[in-house]
Design an enzyme around this catalytic site. Structure first.
Site, mmCIF file in Angstrom:
data_model
loop_
_atom_site.group_PDB
_atom_site.id
_atom_site.type_symbol
_atom_site.label_atom_id
_atom_site.label_comp_id
_atom_site.label_asym_id
_atom_site.label_seq_id
_atom_site.Cartn_x
_atom_site.Cartn_y
_atom_site.Cartn_z
ATOM 1 N N ARG A 153 2.489 -26.494 13.814
ATOM 2 C CA ARG A 153 3.426 -25.564 13.274
ATOM 3 C C ARG A 153 3.405 -24.623 14.427
ATOM 4 O O ARG A 153 2.631 -23.599 14.622
ATOM 5 C CB ARG A 153 3.342 -24.992 12.121
ATOM 6 C CG ARG A 153 4.342 -24.380 11.375
ATOM 7 C CD ARG A 153 4.139 -23.588 10.121
ATOM 8 N NE ARG A 153 3.510 -22.401 10.497
ATOM 9 C CZ ARG A 153 2.518 -21.880 9.948
ATOM 10 N NH1 ARG A 153 1.957 -22.565 9.097
ATOM 11 N NH2 ARG A 153 1.701 -20.898 10.161
ATOM 12 N N ASN A 171 0.452 -23.673 16.236
ATOM 13 C CA ASN A 171 -0.954 -23.719 15.385
ATOM 14 C C ASN A 171 -1.212 -25.381 15.606
ATOM 15 O O ASN A 171 -0.332 -26.154 15.258
ATOM 16 C CB ASN A 171 -0.594 -23.436 14.184
ATOM 17 C CG ASN A 171 -0.699 -22.004 13.855
ATOM 18 O OD1 ASN A 171 -1.746 -21.519 13.925
ATOM 19 N ND2 ASN A 171 0.533 -21.319 13.592
ATOM 20 N N LYS A 334 -5.150 -19.169 21.672
ATOM 21 C CA LYS A 334 -3.951 -17.999 22.317
ATOM 22 C C LYS A 334 -4.291 -17.770 23.584
ATOM 23 O O LYS A 334 -3.319 -17.747 24.251
ATOM 24 C CB LYS A 334 -4.106 -17.012 21.208
ATOM 25 C CG LYS A 334 -3.889 -17.069 19.855
ATOM 26 C CD LYS A 334 -3.985 -15.875 19.231
ATOM 27 C CE LYS A 334 -3.286 -16.410 17.666
ATOM 28 N NZ LYS A 334 -4.195 -17.422 16.708
ATOM 29 N N LYS A 388 -4.698 -9.843 20.838
ATOM 30 C CA LYS A 388 -5.209 -10.806 19.839
ATOM 31 C C LYS A 388 -6.743 -11.506 20.598
ATOM 32 O O LYS A 388 -6.682 -11.985 21.528
ATOM 33 C CB LYS A 388 -4.145 -11.919 20.236
ATOM 34 C CG LYS A 388 -2.788 -11.502 19.462
ATOM 35 C CD LYS A 388 -1.991 -12.703 19.542
ATOM 36 C CE LYS A 388 -0.425 -12.539 18.706
ATOM 37 N NZ LYS A 388 0.288 -13.523 18.636
ATOM 38 N N GLU A 392 -8.044 -17.712 14.067
ATOM 39 C CA GLU A 392 -6.880 -18.190 13.418
ATOM 40 C C GLU A 392 -6.881 -17.763 12.077
ATOM 41 O O GLU A 392 -8.129 -17.387 11.569
ATOM 42 C CB GLU A 392 -6.748 -19.943 13.425
ATOM 43 C CG GLU A 392 -6.568 -20.421 14.890
ATOM 44 C CD GLU A 392 -5.190 -20.105 15.171
ATOM 45 O OE1 GLU A 392 -4.419 -20.063 14.276
ATOM 46 O OE2 GLU A 392 -5.166 -20.144 16.544
ATOM 47 N N ARG A 475 8.347 -17.379 6.364
ATOM 48 C CA ARG A 475 7.462 -16.427 5.961
ATOM 49 C C ARG A 475 7.995 -15.023 5.769
ATOM 50 O O ARG A 475 8.678 -14.631 7.065
ATOM 51 C CB ARG A 475 5.955 -16.481 6.484
ATOM 52 C CG ARG A 475 5.291 -17.849 5.806
ATOM 53 C CD ARG A 475 3.680 -17.867 6.787
ATOM 54 N NE ARG A 475 3.915 -17.835 8.285
ATOM 55 C CZ ARG A 475 3.235 -17.931 8.955
ATOM 56 N NH1 ARG A 475 1.830 -17.599 8.557
ATOM 57 N NH2 ARG A 475 3.322 -17.802 10.340
HETATM 58 P P1 ADP Z 1 -3.026 -16.154 13.421
HETATM 59 O O1 ADP Z 1 -3.463 -17.427 14.138
HETATM 60 O O2 ADP Z 1 -4.143 -15.481 12.791
HETATM 61 O O3 ADP Z 1 -1.995 -16.569 12.345
HETATM 62 P P2 ADP Z 1 -0.820 -14.904 14.983
HETATM 63 O O4 ADP Z 1 -0.740 -14.743 16.455
HETATM 64 O O5 ADP Z 1 0.371 -15.912 14.196
HETATM 65 O O6 ADP Z 1 -2.450 -15.245 14.621
HETATM 66 O O7 ADP Z 1 -0.622 -13.499 14.212
HETATM 67 C C1 ADP Z 1 -0.733 -13.161 12.977
HETATM 68 C C2 ADP Z 1 0.422 -12.430 12.627
HETATM 69 O O8 ADP Z 1 0.915 -11.355 13.380
HETATM 70 C C3 ADP Z 1 1.822 -13.338 12.726
HETATM 71 O O9 ADP Z 1 2.320 -13.980 11.720
HETATM 72 C C4 ADP Z 1 2.771 -12.026 13.038
HETATM 73 O O10 ADP Z 1 3.362 -11.635 11.587
HETATM 74 C C5 ADP Z 1 2.014 -10.979 13.508
HETATM 75 N N1 ADP Z 1 2.115 -11.047 15.053
HETATM 76 C C6 ADP Z 1 1.566 -11.902 15.903
HETATM 77 N N2 ADP Z 1 2.081 -11.573 17.326
HETATM 78 C C7 ADP Z 1 3.009 -10.945 17.228
HETATM 79 C C8 ADP Z 1 4.015 -10.279 17.902
HETATM 80 N N3 ADP Z 1 3.682 -10.581 19.344
HETATM 81 N N4 ADP Z 1 4.829 -9.160 17.688
HETATM 82 C C9 ADP Z 1 5.171 -9.030 16.254
HETATM 83 N N5 ADP Z 1 4.174 -9.391 15.441
HETATM 84 C C10 ADP Z 1 3.234 -10.479 15.717
HETATM 85 MG MG MG Z 2 -2.398 -19.390 14.001
HETATM 86 MG MG MG Z 3 0.143 -17.224 12.869
#
Ligand code: ADP
Ligand code: MG
Ligand code: MG
Length: 499
Positions: A153, A171, A334, A388, A392, A475
């Site tokens: 995804r 993901n 990441k 980050k 996950e 979401r």
């Molecule tokens: P995970 O693998 O834990 O889901 P993500 O990279 O998807 O990690 O980050 C979790 C959440 O943080 C995302 O669903 C989003 O809401 C927010 N987020 C992540 N990266 C960004 C970004 N570059 N700008 C704004 N919000 C972000």
């Molecule tokens: Mg993820």
């Molecule tokens: Mg995510």
């Protein structure tokens, strides 16, 4: 947790909101306009629909609800109405899905690229290091995965100012909600079929969502390629799973349409009951396994002891098709996302220039913490960045002043720890008022949305059997919350209304 509060609903007009910037209608559905009584009716119908159609999760307040199906169910948190989304961006996200699938496959085959890119992270991140160890062992064994299955995804946010659809992450392990996302689309279509005229919204503008069928078919085709009629699909699960219905929704069509049996096992159970036959067949409690589908194993907490790591290694060594294999798992980290966004890196994996350009257009700014100019900028303007770690499941990122503090600390300590993180440009999606329904209670709040596009990929040697966009997940989360996970309690499930 989302700090939304109940706001009294006001009456006004619905439709697409007009913007003052003169660029036509602003892409949000104006919920201020909905009559309060009508909202109450829609909420009631939505709650009922969810209960009757299995849009449910385990209710954490009920003991055993994460273990025994049918015990303690509550509707999944959802947005009452779909979120407006520009059709051109939706099309773009669909178009790049097969390209990303192919990219992950190619990256997964480049063991040195994975090891080298993550070599500094390995020194400071124990979890990533353990994954890399398994990967190294497979390289040493010269383990070849001829049949490769990816159920991914790719998540995006639409940056309001630049109007760019930017990838948040891709993901490759445990991409959740293939099941429930379809139901939310159906819920919204059903509500608009009934109330659409009064709301000024047309249910046909919600794209139908087929993730469950597409993923079940990809799993079934993988099972067929494995070519052992007695083998089963094994779902690797957490000992307690409140999102089990999302998983069961995927395995119902597998059984009913494709006549493939699925078993559910925790990593600890696989360690106890698993064995490898000399030909590489994985047996768990005597049952041969054709496909291993992970809905666990993505977080350090999934490995409380050595038993779980033994299980992961055992599966990886086997001839079963792993979804994901250790290489696919690592390709979705990441750090790899950040490496792929560097100039001239995609060219190592893809030939088609148009494809490369399309992917690059989706990349937000991504940097390693070695880049001292960016670190300096991020300390000055931390609100423009997200920091980050290689984790996950939501709730792990660092935002705002914490970015500044952490970067300063890393500078002071001059540790290698900075290799555990990447920096990413913060994306600012459009904020709009929405109705969020959780635990039977409707909150009105300002929210932002994140689009996830599912992709399935299956190949056997040179033959690509499946490479497609499979469906979507929207979401929506209150805009004051940084993180976005539904299971983690930050967001609600949503669908999209194309404009
Ligand atoms: P995970 O693998 O834990 O889901 P993500 O990279 O998807 O990690 O980050 C979790 C959440 O943080 C995302 O669903 C989003 O809401 C927010 N987020 C992540 N990266 C960004 C970004 N570059 N700008 C704004 N919000 C972000
Ligand atoms: Mg993820
Ligand atoms: Mg995510």
């Amino acid at each position: 947790c989302a700090s939304s509060k109940i706001v009294p609903l006001r009456c006004a007009r619905v439709g697409l909101m007009e913007t003052q910037e003169g660029s036509g209608s602003k892409p949000v559905i104006d919920i201020q306009g909905i009559d309060e009584e009508l909202v109450e009716k829609i909420i009631y119908d939505a709650l009922l629909w969810s209960s009757l159609h299995g849009l449910v999760v385990g209710d954490k307040s009920v003991q055993r609800s994460g273990k025994v199906p049918g015990v303690g169910m509550v509707h999944a948190p959802f947005a009452l109405l779909p979120v407006a989304f520009p059709e051109n961006h939706w099309k773009l996200a669909c178009e790049v899905a097969p390209i990303f699938n192919e990219l992950i496959d190619r990256v997964s085959l480049d063991g040195n690229f994975l090891q080298d890119s993550l070599s500094r992270t390995k020194k400071v991140d124990v979890f990533t290091s353990r994954l890399l160890d398994i990967h190294s062992k497979m390289l040493e064994m010269n383990k070849i995965e001829e049949i490769r299955l990816g159920l991914h995804r790719s998540d995006y946010m639409l940056d309001e100012q630049t109007k760019l659809l930017l990838q948040i992450e891709l993901n490759t392990i445990s991409a959740s909600f293939p099941g429930l996302s379809c139901l939310v689309s159906e819920l919204h279509r059903s509500l608009l079929k009934h109330y659409g005229e009064r709301l000024g919204l047309d249910f046909k503008r919600i794209p139908s969502n087929t993730t469950v069928d597409r993923f079940a078919e990809a799993l079934a085709k993988a099972w067929t390629e494995y070519n052992n009629p007695r083998a089963a699909v094994m779902v690797v699960v957490q000992p307690e799973e409140h999102n089990m219905y999302d998983q069961h929704w995927l395995f119902a069509p597998l059984k009913e349409k494709h006549d493939v049996t699925a078993i559910r096992k925790t990593l600890a159970e696989i360690d106890k009951e698993g064995e490898l036959l000399p030909d590489g067949t994985l047996l768990v409690n005597g049952q041969a396994v054709a496909v291993v589908y992970f809905r666990s194993g993505y977080a350090p907490t999934d490995y409380p002891s050595e038993a779980e790591w033994r299980a992961r290694l055992l599966m990886e060594k086997s001839s079963a098709i792993k979804c994901p294999s250790i290489s696919y798992h690592l390709a979705g980290t990441k750090k790899i996302q950040q490496e792929l966004a560097k100039p001239n890196v995609l060219e190592r994996f893809l030939e088609n220039k148009d494809d490369i350009a399309k992917l690059q257009k989706c990349f937000a700014g991504l940097w390693s913490l070695d880049d001292s100019d960016i670190v300096k900028k991020a300390i000055e303007r931390p609100e423009l960045f997200v920091m980050k770690p290689q984790r996950e499941g939501g709730g792990n990122n660092i935002y705002g002043d914490d970015v500044k503090e952490n970067l300063r600390r890393l500078q002071r300590e001059r540790t290698e720890e900075n290799a555990a993180y990447i920096l990413m440009q913060r994306i600012f999606p459009i904020v709009s008022p929405v109705f969020l329904v959780r635990n039977g209670i409707c909150h009105k709040d300002h929210a932002v949305s994140e689009l996830g596009v599912y992709g399935a990929y299956l190949r056997n040697k040179d033959k690509v059997i499946v490479n497609e966009q499979s469906g979507y997940l929207m979401r929506t989360k209150v805009s004051s919350s940084n993180e976005g996970g539904v299971a983690a309690g930050f967001a609600v499930l949503d669908s999209m209304y194309l404009i």
